[in-house]
Design an enzyme around this catalytic site. Structure first.
Site, PDB file in Angstrom:
ATOM      1  CB  SER A   1      48.178  -0.531 -22.046  1.00 49.90           C
ATOM      2  OG  SER A   1      47.861  -0.029 -20.784  1.00 49.90           O
TER       3      SER A   1
ATOM      4  CB  SER B   1      54.570  -4.340 -15.388  1.00 50.96           C
ATOM      5  OG  SER B   1      54.404  -2.970 -15.701  1.00 50.96           O
TER       6      SER B   1
ATOM      7  CD  GLU C   1      47.038  -0.270 -12.414  1.00 51.31           C
ATOM      8  OE1 GLU C   1      46.141  -0.859 -13.046  1.00 51.31           O
ATOM      9  OE2 GLU C   1      48.035   0.209 -12.943  1.00 51.31           O
TER      10      GLU C   1
ATOM     11  CD  GLU D   1      47.864  14.811 -18.072  1.00 50.97           C
ATOM     12  OE1 GLU D   1      47.988  13.571 -17.930  1.00 50.97           O
ATOM     13  OE2 GLU D   1      48.832  15.586 -18.087  1.00 50.97           O
TER      14      GLU D   1
HETATM   15  C1  FAD Z   1      55.588   2.106 -15.230  1.00 51.87           C
HETATM   16  C2  FAD Z   1      54.368   1.719 -16.013  1.00 51.87           C
HETATM   17  C3  FAD Z   1      53.884   0.423 -15.933  1.00 51.87           C
HETATM   18  C4  FAD Z   1      52.777   0.052 -16.697  1.00 51.87           C
HETATM   19  N1  FAD Z   1      52.340  -1.249 -16.597  1.00 51.87           N
HETATM   20  C5  FAD Z   1      51.260  -1.621 -17.316  1.00 51.87           C
HETATM   21  C6  FAD Z   1      50.805  -2.996 -17.256  1.00 51.87           C
HETATM   22  O1  FAD Z   1      51.382  -3.822 -16.555  1.00 51.87           O
HETATM   23  N2  FAD Z   1      49.746  -3.345 -18.010  1.00 51.87           N
HETATM   24  C7  FAD Z   1      49.079  -2.455 -18.787  1.00 51.87           C
HETATM   25  O2  FAD Z   1      48.095  -2.843 -19.410  1.00 51.87           O
HETATM   26  N3  FAD Z   1      49.489  -1.156 -18.888  1.00 51.87           N
HETATM   27  C8  FAD Z   1      50.566  -0.725 -18.171  1.00 51.87           C
HETATM   28  N4  FAD Z   1      50.999   0.568 -18.257  1.00 51.87           N
HETATM   29  C9  FAD Z   1      50.376   1.450 -19.229  1.00 51.87           C
HETATM   30  C10 FAD Z   1      49.523   2.566 -18.637  1.00 51.87           C
HETATM   31  O3  FAD Z   1      48.333   2.063 -18.110  1.00 51.87           O
HETATM   32  C11 FAD Z   1      49.286   3.573 -19.764  1.00 51.87           C
HETATM   33  O4  FAD Z   1      50.543   4.130 -20.103  1.00 51.87           O
HETATM   34  C12 FAD Z   1      48.338   4.669 -19.349  1.00 51.87           C
HETATM   35  O5  FAD Z   1      47.051   4.171 -19.166  1.00 51.87           O
HETATM   36  C13 FAD Z   1      48.312   5.819 -20.399  1.00 51.87           C
HETATM   37  O6  FAD Z   1      48.059   5.329 -21.661  1.00 51.87           O
HETATM   38  P1  FAD Z   1      48.987   5.703 -22.893  1.00 51.87           P
HETATM   39  O7  FAD Z   1      50.405   5.452 -22.504  1.00 51.87           O
HETATM   40  O8  FAD Z   1      48.464   5.004 -24.085  1.00 51.87           O
HETATM   41  O9  FAD Z   1      48.846   7.283 -23.070  1.00 51.87           O
HETATM   42  P2  FAD Z   1      47.658   8.045 -23.820  1.00 51.87           P
HETATM   43  O10 FAD Z   1      46.358   7.529 -23.332  1.00 51.87           O
HETATM   44  O11 FAD Z   1      47.922   8.004 -25.284  1.00 51.87           O
HETATM   45  O12 FAD Z   1      47.854   9.509 -23.277  1.00 51.87           O
HETATM   46  C14 FAD Z   1      48.784  10.438 -23.847  1.00 51.87           C
HETATM   47  C15 FAD Z   1      48.602  11.773 -23.148  1.00 51.87           C
HETATM   48  O13 FAD Z   1      47.283  12.290 -23.410  1.00 51.87           O
HETATM   49  C16 FAD Z   1      46.602  12.567 -22.184  1.00 51.87           C
HETATM   50  N5  FAD Z   1      45.181  12.254 -22.295  1.00 51.87           N
HETATM   51  C17 FAD Z   1      44.627  11.150 -22.850  1.00 51.87           C
HETATM   52  N6  FAD Z   1      43.285  11.193 -22.744  1.00 51.87           N
HETATM   53  C18 FAD Z   1      42.982  12.356 -22.108  1.00 51.87           C
HETATM   54  C19 FAD Z   1      41.763  12.977 -21.702  1.00 51.87           C
HETATM   55  N7  FAD Z   1      40.573  12.393 -21.925  1.00 51.87           N
HETATM   56  N8  FAD Z   1      41.820  14.176 -21.063  1.00 51.87           N
HETATM   57  C20 FAD Z   1      43.019  14.782 -20.820  1.00 51.87           C
HETATM   58  N9  FAD Z   1      44.217  14.230 -21.189  1.00 51.87           N
HETATM   59  C21 FAD Z   1      44.187  13.041 -21.825  1.00 51.87           C
HETATM   60  C22 FAD Z   1      47.244  11.642 -21.173  1.00 51.87           C
HETATM   61  O14 FAD Z   1      47.052  12.118 -19.851  1.00 51.87           O
HETATM   62  C23 FAD Z   1      48.701  11.664 -21.612  1.00 51.87           C
HETATM   63  O15 FAD Z   1      49.348  12.817 -21.127  1.00 51.87           O
HETATM   64  C24 FAD Z   1      52.109   0.992 -17.530  1.00 51.87           C
HETATM   65  C25 FAD Z   1      52.605   2.296 -17.597  1.00 51.87           C
HETATM   66  C26 FAD Z   1      53.716   2.667 -16.854  1.00 51.87           C
HETATM   67  C27 FAD Z   1      54.212   4.076 -16.952  1.00 51.87           C
END
Ligand code: FAD
Length: 385
Positions: free
Chosen positions: A115, A147, A230, A366
């Site tokens: 990410s 993480s 995962e 989502e």
């Molecule tokens: C506890 C935890 C541990 C994590 N650990 C890791 C890790 O070790 N390595 C790593 O790389 N990442 C990690 N992540 C990150 C995680 O993979 C991302 O948070 C996740 O993929 C969502 O991306 P974002 O936070 O950028 O949200 P965004 O993608 O910006 O999404 C924001 C909102 O928009 C919605 N949305 C986005 N696109 C769409 C769509 N096409 N249709 C409908 N709704 C949509 C989403 O559902 C969300 O509600 C971790 C996250 C958490 C919570």
């Protein structure tokens, strides 16, 4: 010592390897991570020499015998759960030889550098670059929510190597040593008060050419292998991505502490218990399909989507049942004292604060529903933005 192993608790037919395994565990009552890895017990479903090539029945037998012996597996969630399977799938023999045993033994911890601030759900938009310079890849960019980056020796890294290719085709997959010069790890403390994830800055980080996994430009399909593992790893029985208390634990705690006469809370308890049962049956269907050699189909995606909501329902209900004592961190009044409330265990307060993450990490709810809609229900593809 038992002369014959008793039948397993779940009523399945006994397995010829059970006695052998039990003898080994008696001879090694406190095995090291490396001994467990060497015996193939950390990830028994992996092929030999790293695992036992175990079918689901043998996996259940291994789990039962480890539990019976009081032996815990080494902890390396990302390493064992998803970096390892990807290296098994696409790594060179040298990569497997170098990384898999220390990873299984948890002697080397792994993290996942996927990410970015501008690329989460739409991971293919990632902008971290890797350019080949002689025999080295030079990596520049930023990752976030990583993480365990502060504890990890290695990370699996996605970086763009073909900037002019369509976005899904220009990404490559690397092994990144976390002590490489140019890497800065900054902590992100979440609202549970725990430091698990981090920001990671990569400033002209030089990786040996052989740290590429699979083919150049093949990173997106390998990333999908990682994310598939995962999602399976995060779908166990406990409320918090397979860990922590279950709906049964919640109901038992309520029962053991005198029950509740509140009609709404009782309705919610029955509903949450019902959800837990549906998830348990879905998991059994997945295991049964695997035993029969049939791919799990829609169950895996449906289970992940339902399980994340279910975990939040359990934790919300626990908080509402506990009332004001839910705001305590578990170190408050002892159970049974007038001010205690029924939830003295820190797990519940931690769980309540962690639960919002369930529907974000490992692919948001989502996005899970998009996958179900497109791949299972045959609905039109989510429009690209
Ligand atoms: C506890 C935890 C541990 C994590 N650990 C890791 C890790 O070790 N390595 C790593 O790389 N990442 C990690 N992540 C990150 C995680 O993979 C991302 O948070 C996740 O993929 C969502 O991306 P974002 O936070 O950028 O949200 P965004 O993608 O910006 O999404 C924001 C909102 O928009 C919605 N949305 C986005 N696109 C769409 C769509 N096409 N249709 C409908 N709704 C949509 C989403 O559902 C969300 O509600 C971790 C996250 C958490 C919570």
């Amino acid at each position: 010592m038992d002369s014959a192993p008793p039948p397993p608790a779940d009523g399945t037919d006994d397995h010829p390897l059970r006695a052998e395994l039990r003898t080994w565990l008696e001879e090694h009552p406190t095995p090291s991570g490396r001994q467990l890895a060497g015996r193939g017990l950390v990830a028994p479903h992996w092929p030999p020499p790293w695992g036992l090539g175990a079918d689901p029945t043998l996996q259940l037998v291994v789990d039962e015998e480890l539990r019976r012996a009081g032996v815990r597996r080494p902890e390396n969630t990302i390493g064992i759960g998803w970096a390892g399977p990807t290296l098994l799938h696409a790594g060179t023999e040298e990569q497997k030889e170098r990384y898999l045993v220390p990873l299984l033994a948890a002697e080397e911890i792994w993290c996942q550098l996927f990410s970015e601030p501008g690329a989460g759900s739409d991971l293919a938009s990632l902008t971290t670059r890797a350019e080949l310079d002689g025999d080295e890849w030079v990596v520049q960019g930023q990752k976030v929510w990583t993480s365990y980056a502060h504890r990890a020796q290695f990370g699996i890294l996605l970086a763009r190597t073909e900037p002019d290719a369509p976005k899904h085709q220009g990404i490559s997959y690397f092994v990144c040593p976390m002590d490489a010069p140019g890497i800065t790890v900054r902590p992100l403390v979440d609202m549970t008060g725990t430091h698990t994830f981090n920001e990671v800055f990569l400033d002209e980080v030089r990786l040996p050419r052989e740290n590429l996994v699979g083919e150049r430009g093949q990173g997106w399909s390998l990333g999908k292998v990682t994310l598939g593992n995962e999602r399976v790893s995060l779908s166990g029985a406990g409320a918090l991505w397979g860990m922590g208390p279950t709906a049964d634990d919640l109901v038992a705690t309520v029962r053991d502490t005198g029950g509740t006469s509140d009609p709404i809370l009782r309705q919610r308890l029955a509903r949450v218990w019902g959800e837990g049962e549906i998830l348990r049956l879905l998991r059994m269907r997945m295991v049964a399909a695997a035993v029969a050699g049939v791919p799990p189909g829609a169950e895996a995606s449906v289970r992940k989507a339902l399980a994340d909501d279910h975990g939040q329902h359990i934790m919300d209900l626990a908080r509402d049942l506990a009332g004001a004592s839910a705001m305590l961190d578990g170190t408050g009044p002892a159970p049974g004292t007038p001010d205690a409330g029924p939830w003295p265990d820190a797990m519940w307060s931690y769980g309540f604060l962690f639960a919002p993450a369930l529907t974000i990490g490992g692919g948001t709810s989502e996005v899970q529903r998009n996958i179900i809609a497109e791949r299972t229900l045959g609905l039109p593809h989510d429009p690209e933005v």
